[in-house]
Design a protein around this motif. Structure first.
Motif, short mmCIF file in Angstrom:
data_model
loop_
_atom_site.label_atom_id
_atom_site.label_comp_id
_atom_site.label_asym_id
_atom_site.label_seq_id
_atom_site.Cartn_x
_atom_site.Cartn_y
_atom_site.Cartn_z
N GLN A 72 0.83 -1.20 0.00
CA GLN A 72 0.00 0.00 0.00
C GLN A 72 0.87 1.25 0.00
N GLY A 73 1.87 1.26 0.87
CA GLY A 73 2.74 2.42 0.98
C GLY A 73 3.46 2.72 -0.32
N ASN A 74 3.95 1.67 -0.99
CA ASN A 74 4.65 1.87 -2.26
C ASN A 74 3.72 2.43 -3.34
N LEU A 75 2.48 1.91 -3.37
CA LEU A 75 1.52 2.39 -4.36
C LEU A 75 1.14 3.85 -4.11
N LEU A 76 0.87 4.18 -2.86
CA LEU A 76 0.48 5.55 -2.53
C LEU A 76 1.60 6.52 -2.88
N LYS A 77 2.83 6.10 -2.65
CA LYS A 77 3.97 6.95 -2.97
C LYS A 77 4.06 7.19 -4.48
N ASP A 78 3.82 6.12 -5.26
CA ASP A 78 3.91 6.23 -6.72
C ASP A 78 2.73 7.01 -7.31
N LEU A 79 1.56 6.89 -6.69
CA LEU A 79 0.37 7.56 -7.22
C LEU A 79 0.40 9.07 -6.98
N GLY A 80 0.98 9.49 -5.86
CA GLY A 80 0.99 10.90 -5.53
C GLY A 80 -0.34 11.32 -4.92
#
Length: 463
Positions: A72-80
């Motif tokens: 989740q953390g990696n996705l949120l970081k990539d999504l902005g």
């Protein structure tokens, strides 16, 4: 979608690389969010982000809730922030609060400030204000509530408008006062079957099982399970209805608590998690999670070394007796573990009264004595098979096993209860901790009995 059409992570990556976005979009959005989440977990960050962007908002919010915290953390970081806010808004408030709780406070505040849905924002902030392992921390703010002064017909009309806004299927309707204090409960079926002019307060059951927002999540889960409830209302100290706990929340809690207890029983500290989460830990963190209890075990087992060293002369004089030390240690440890397991089932949820404790201890003591007699007889016969020239040795070993097993059952029963009364998770009393203590006790009891027997008899020794 049929089982044959399911794609492996490698095939998903290939579709992304080939630019087949339309086909990939159709395939992904036909799958269950839990399956999509499992696929995305196995992809690298780049391919995961590409696939996630192809999901519609409803699917994206459901998939995000299913992912492990690290993913989740990696996705949120990539999504902005711009890409995250619409997805967070579509999530149920409790899932959104759980997700944001894993992020840095500055990041959380940035996301919340950009949310335009005031109601969703307030619900999420409210839920994040509760302790993570409390009833308030796992409850949902999606519930049905009506005032008791409404008629059944008015209540149904109101619910018809409200129900469409809820994420989950709910069958219980809670009755509240004008101050939103919980007054009772009525089912949708009871409302539908009641005369249109009947007042809701005349239909409700005012004996409602409920918990406070500060109640431990494990206790809340136990209540919902014990009383076979579909939902469990959560109130604050003033009695105001704040949310509900549903069956799926309880499943998550029970899984989390059982995993935590298993880890603690194995002498592993820190956050519990499944295999995927454990494999994601660095070697340093993994060692740090296991080392403390191993060092404690090492310290306690030093007592066994000390006992054996103290009785060194006895062991030299009765080498045959030393051959039974592993047997006594293993059997005593096994029966103690059984008692600990049974006791943990009783202390893992709620505090026990002293009357219950005394009754349970006496019951386990009788069980331990009978098991000790039976295993002691079996061990005596075994000793006669291996050391037939020295029948007295079998008697000594059998008596020792009776004593150590009785003590093992008592220690295995009492230790979790003592921990419970001291406010310590009783799961810590099992595993390496109790095994080490029993090793010291077993060696002390056995070698003391052998030593005393040697002092008053002329027992033959097989060397």
């Amino acid at each position: 979608m049929s089982e044959k059409a399911r794609l492996a992570p490698e095939e998903l990556s290939a579709l992304v690389d080939d630019g087949q976005r339309q086909k990939l979009r159709m395939l992904l959005n036909e799958e269950h969010p839990a399956d999509i989440a499992e696929w995305l977990t196995d992809l690298d960050n780049s391919h995961r982000l590409s696939c996630f962007r192809l999901l519609d908002l409803d699917n994206a919010s459901a998939v995000l809730a299913e992912l492990e915290p690290e993913t989740q953390g990696n996705l949120l970081k990539d999504l902005g922030d711009i890409g995250v806010v619409p997805i967070i808004t579509r999530m149920s408030p409790d899932d959104a609060a759980d997700l944001l709780a894993e992020l840095p406070k500055e990041k959380v505040q940035q996301i919340i400030n950009q949310m335009t849905d005031t109601e969703a924002k307030e619900d999420i902030q409210e839920l994040m204000g509760f302790e993570e392992d409390s009833a308030g921390g796992i409850m949902s703010t999606d519930y049905l509530a009506v005032e008791g002064k409404l008629t059944a017909d008015q209540a149904i009309s109101y619910l018809r408008e409200t129900y469409a806004e809820l994420e989950d299927d709910i069958y219980d309707v809670y009755v509240v006062s004008e101050e939103e204090k919980l007054a009772g409960r009525v089912t949708l079926k009871e409302l539908l079957m009641a005369p249109p002019e009947a007042l809701v307060e005349s239909l409700m059951d005012d004996n409602v099982i409920k918990v406070l927002t500060t109640t431990d999540q494990e206790e809340a889960a136990e209540k919902l399970s014990r009383y076979d409830l579909l939902t469990l209302p959560v109130v604050d100290e003033s009695g105001k209805l704040r949310g509900i706990i549903t069956a799926d929340d309880v499943i998550d809690v029970l899984w989390e608590e059982s995993t935590e207890d298993l880890f603690q029983a194995s002498g592993i500290t820190g956050e519990a998690g499944d295999l995927g989460e454990q494999l994601s830990l660095s070697v340093r963190r993994a060692v740090g999670a296991r080392l403390p209890w191993l060092l404690i075990t090492l310290g306690i087992e030093a007592g066994s070394v000390s006992v054996i060293t103290h009785f060194d002369s006895v062991i030299k004089e009765t080498v045959a007796a030393a051959s039974f030390m592993p047997l006594l240690s293993g059997v005593t440890g096994s029966v103690a573990t059984q008692s600990t397991c049974i006791t943990l089932r009783g202390t893992g949820i709620e505090k026990l009264a002293w009357r219950v404790i005394i009754k349970h201890v006496f019951h386990e003591a009788r069980v331990g004595m009978l098991l000790g007699i039976l295993c002691g007889i079996a061990t005596t016969l075994m000793s006669l098979m291996f050391h037939s020239v020295n029948p007295a040795l079998g008697f000594v070993v059998g008596c020792s096993l009776f004593v150590t097993m009785t003590c093992g059952v008592l220690i295995g029963t009492l230790m979790p209860m003592v921990f419970q009364k001291a406010g310590i998770d009783p799961a810590h009393a099992s595993g390496p901790f109790i095994t080490s203590i029993l090793d010291v006790c077993t060696m002390t009891i056995y070698l003391t009995i052998v030593h005393q027997f040697l002092l008053y008899t002329t027992m033959s020794v097989v060397k």
